[in-house]
Design a protein around this motif. Structure first.
Motif, PDB file in Angstrom:
ATOM      1  N   TYR A 122       3.883   9.713   0.031  1.00  0.00           N
ATOM      2  CA  TYR A 122       3.192   8.528  -0.394  1.00  0.00           C
ATOM      3  C   TYR A 122       1.532   8.594  -0.583  1.00  0.00           C
ATOM      4  N   HIS A 123       0.966   9.204   0.477  1.00  0.00           N
ATOM      5  CA  HIS A 123      -0.428   9.394   0.247  1.00  0.00           C
ATOM      6  C   HIS A 123      -0.882  10.233  -0.963  1.00  0.00           C
ATOM      7  N   ALA A 124       0.002  11.186  -1.152  1.00  0.00           N
ATOM      8  CA  ALA A 124      -0.094  12.444  -2.146  1.00  0.00           C
ATOM      9  C   ALA A 124       0.155  11.974  -3.450  1.00  0.00           C
ATOM     10  N   THR A 125       0.863  11.067  -3.670  1.00  0.00           N
ATOM     11  CA  THR A 125       1.295  10.287  -4.957  1.00  0.00           C
ATOM     12  C   THR A 125       0.556   9.129  -5.198  1.00  0.00           C
ATOM     13  N   GLY A 126      -0.805   9.000  -4.531  1.00  0.00           N
ATOM     14  CA  GLY A 126      -1.662   7.871  -5.050  1.00  0.00           C
ATOM     15  C   GLY A 126      -1.500   6.532  -4.153  1.00  0.00           C
ATOM     16  N   PHE A 127      -0.923   6.512  -3.236  1.00  0.00           N
ATOM     17  CA  PHE A 127      -0.669   5.099  -2.378  1.00  0.00           C
ATOM     18  C   PHE A 127      -1.862   5.310  -1.518  1.00  0.00           C
ATOM     19  N   VAL A 128      -2.457   4.115  -0.875  1.00  0.00           N
ATOM     20  CA  VAL A 128      -3.363   3.861   0.140  1.00  0.00           C
ATOM     21  C   VAL A 128      -2.792   2.770   0.884  1.00  0.00           C
ATOM     22  N   SER A 129      -2.946   3.038   2.362  1.00  0.00           N
ATOM     23  CA  SER A 129      -2.656   2.365   3.282  1.00  0.00           C
ATOM     24  C   SER A 129      -3.523   0.924   3.428  1.00  0.00           C
ATOM     25  N   PHE A 130      -2.855  -0.220   3.519  1.00  0.00           N
ATOM     26  CA  PHE A 130      -3.812  -1.462   3.689  1.00  0.00           C
ATOM     27  C   PHE A 130      -3.278  -2.131   5.061  1.00  0.00           C
ATOM     28  N   GLY A 131      -2.518  -1.806   5.555  1.00  0.00           N
ATOM     29  CA  GLY A 131      -2.173  -2.624   6.983  1.00  0.00           C
ATOM     30  C   GLY A 131      -0.926  -1.971   7.765  1.00  0.00           C
ATOM     31  N   LEU A 132      -0.836  -2.283   8.918  1.00  0.00           N
ATOM     32  CA  LEU A 132      -0.063  -2.000   9.928  1.00  0.00           C
ATOM     33  C   LEU A 132       0.723  -3.205  10.576  1.00  0.00           C
ATOM     34  N   GLU A 133       1.953  -3.176  10.374  1.00  0.00           N
ATOM     35  CA  GLU A 133       2.531  -4.137  11.179  1.00  0.00           C
ATOM     36  C   GLU A 133       3.491  -3.591  12.213  1.00  0.00           C
ATOM     37  N   HIS A 134       2.917  -4.182  13.611  1.00  0.00           N
ATOM     38  CA  HIS A 134       3.552  -3.771  14.683  1.00  0.00           C
ATOM     39  C   HIS A 134       4.758  -4.553  14.967  1.00  0.00           C
ATOM     40  N   GLY A 135       5.953  -3.861  15.107  1.00  0.00           N
ATOM     41  CA  GLY A 135       7.191  -4.626  15.516  1.00  0.00           C
ATOM     42  C   GLY A 135       7.683  -5.213  14.244  1.00  0.00           C
ATOM     43  N   PHE A 136       7.658  -4.373  13.104  1.00  0.00           N
ATOM     44  CA  PHE A 136       8.311  -4.682  11.937  1.00  0.00           C
ATOM     45  C   PHE A 136       9.759  -5.016  12.073  1.00  0.00           C
ATOM     46  N   MET A 137      10.506  -4.031  12.517  1.00  0.00           N
ATOM     47  CA  MET A 137      11.912  -4.307  12.837  1.00  0.00           C
ATOM     48  C   MET A 137      12.202  -3.558  14.258  1.00  0.00           C
ATOM     49  N   ILE A 138      13.682  -3.862  14.692  1.00  0.00           N
ATOM     50  CA  ILE A 138      14.063  -3.250  15.749  1.00  0.00           C
ATOM     51  C   ILE A 138      15.178  -2.548  15.494  1.00  0.00           C
ATOM     52  N   VAL A 139      15.099  -1.287  15.858  1.00  0.00           N
ATOM     53  CA  VAL A 139      16.430  -0.427  15.644  1.00  0.00           C
ATOM     54  C   VAL A 139      16.895   0.294  17.031  1.00  0.00           C
ATOM     55  N   ASN A 140      18.132   0.201  17.275  1.00  0.00           N
ATOM     56  CA  ASN A 140      18.590   0.473  18.594  1.00  0.00           C
ATOM     57  C   ASN A 140      17.766   0.104  19.653  1.00  0.00           C
ATOM     58  N   LEU A 158      11.265  -1.258  18.959  1.00  0.00           N
ATOM     59  CA  LEU A 158      10.279  -1.856  18.079  1.00  0.00           C
ATOM     60  C   LEU A 158       9.802  -0.675  17.065  1.00  0.00           C
ATOM     61  N   GLN A 159       9.797  -0.783  15.850  1.00  0.00           N
ATOM     62  CA  GLN A 159       9.377   0.173  14.878  1.00  0.00           C
ATOM     63  C   GLN A 159       8.348  -0.538  13.845  1.00  0.00           C
ATOM     64  N   ASP A 160       7.025   0.124  14.224  1.00  0.00           N
ATOM     65  CA  ASP A 160       5.873  -0.313  13.311  1.00  0.00           C
ATOM     66  C   ASP A 160       6.085   0.415  11.784  1.00  0.00           C
ATOM     67  N   GLU A 161       5.373  -0.537  10.989  1.00  0.00           N
ATOM     68  CA  GLU A 161       5.521  -0.317   9.518  1.00  0.00           C
ATOM     69  C   GLU A 161       4.184  -0.229   8.943  1.00  0.00           C
ATOM     70  N   VAL A 162       3.835   0.774   8.165  1.00  0.00           N
ATOM     71  CA  VAL A 162       2.568   0.867   7.245  1.00  0.00           C
ATOM     72  C   VAL A 162       2.773   0.471   5.897  1.00  0.00           C
ATOM     73  N   HIS A 163       2.214  -0.513   5.617  1.00  0.00           N
ATOM     74  CA  HIS A 163       1.976  -0.993   4.130  1.00  0.00           C
ATOM     75  C   HIS A 163       1.059  -0.453   3.448  1.00  0.00           C
ATOM     76  N   MET A 164       1.555  -0.072   1.878  1.00  0.00           N
ATOM     77  CA  MET A 164       0.831   0.783   1.210  1.00  0.00           C
ATOM     78  C   MET A 164       1.007   0.266  -0.244  1.00  0.00           C
ATOM     79  N   VAL A 165      -0.123   0.626  -0.919  1.00  0.00           N
ATOM     80  CA  VAL A 165      -0.261   0.083  -2.406  1.00  0.00           C
ATOM     81  C   VAL A 165      -0.740   1.283  -3.423  1.00  0.00           C
ATOM     82  N   CYS A 166      -0.209   1.420  -4.674  1.00  0.00           N
ATOM     83  CA  CYS A 166      -0.797   2.175  -5.536  1.00  0.00           C
ATOM     84  C   CYS A 166      -1.159   1.281  -6.716  1.00  0.00           C
ATOM     85  N   ALA A 167      -2.370   1.410  -7.573  1.00  0.00           N
ATOM     86  CA  ALA A 167      -2.631   0.758  -8.369  1.00  0.00           C
ATOM     87  C   ALA A 167      -3.417   1.497  -9.335  1.00  0.00           C
TER      88      ALA A 167
END
Length: 166
Positions: free
Chosen positions: A136-154, A157-166
């Motif tokens: 995603y970084h190589a295709t032009g996305f930039v990170s703008f936030g990290l959501e701790h505990g975005f979801m729970i798998v098994n 807790l799983q963290d998620e990086v939020h990204m945007v490309c403009a």
């Protein structure tokens, strides 16, 4: 030779197989679960592909074999119609490392930005998924936030990086 194009209702069974494989093999990469989608009839998947008005789903084909998918969805609210969300990105393991993921993302971005009024594309990616983050970084996305505990798998807790490309 890999080709990338929009999926049609006639691709429903192949799309469903790849999607379910991704949900099963990489549960931390998706908000949906295998159990939530495994009983969906192929006719419902075909209908979804036929009526996907505010977005599209692309497939990467190696000859006639579907080896990767990615979806794009435009926001439906009038004030946010300038945005699309990239979702459901998955490349089967045997097709990884040859640029299939990059081709899918680049074509998804090309089609998104060719849509009248679309100014940005956002996505969320598991913070532990280093290859996806690099793509995603190589295709032009930039990170703008990290959501701790975005979801729970098994139970984890799983963290998620939020990204945007403009």
């Amino acid at each position: 030779m890999i080709s990338v194009h929009r999926l049609l209702p006639s691709h429903a069974a192949r799309f469903q197989a790849v999607r379910l494989r991704g949900l099963r093999e990489a549960p931390t990469a998706f908000g949906a679960s295998y159990e939530e989608e495994c009983d969906q009839p192929v006719t419902a998947v075909a209908e979804r592909l036929a009526t996907h008005r505010d977005g599209f789903i692309l497939g990467a084909f190696d000859d006639d074999t579907l080896v990767g998918v990615v979806g794009m969805q435009r926001d439906r609210h009038a004030k946010m119609r300038h945005k699309m969300v990239l979702w459901g990105m998955y490349v089967v393991p045997e097709a990884r490392g040859g640029g299939v993921g990059r081709r899918l993302v680049e074509e998804a971005l090309r089609q998104a930005f060719a849509t009248a009024g679309v100014l940005q594309v956002s996505l969320g990616v598991n913070a532990a998924n280093a290859p996806a983050l690099a793509l995603y970084h190589a295709t032009g996305f930039v990170s703008f936030g990290l959501e701790h505990g975005f979801m729970i798998v098994n139970g984890v807790l799983q963290d998620e990086v939020h990204m945007v490309c403009a």
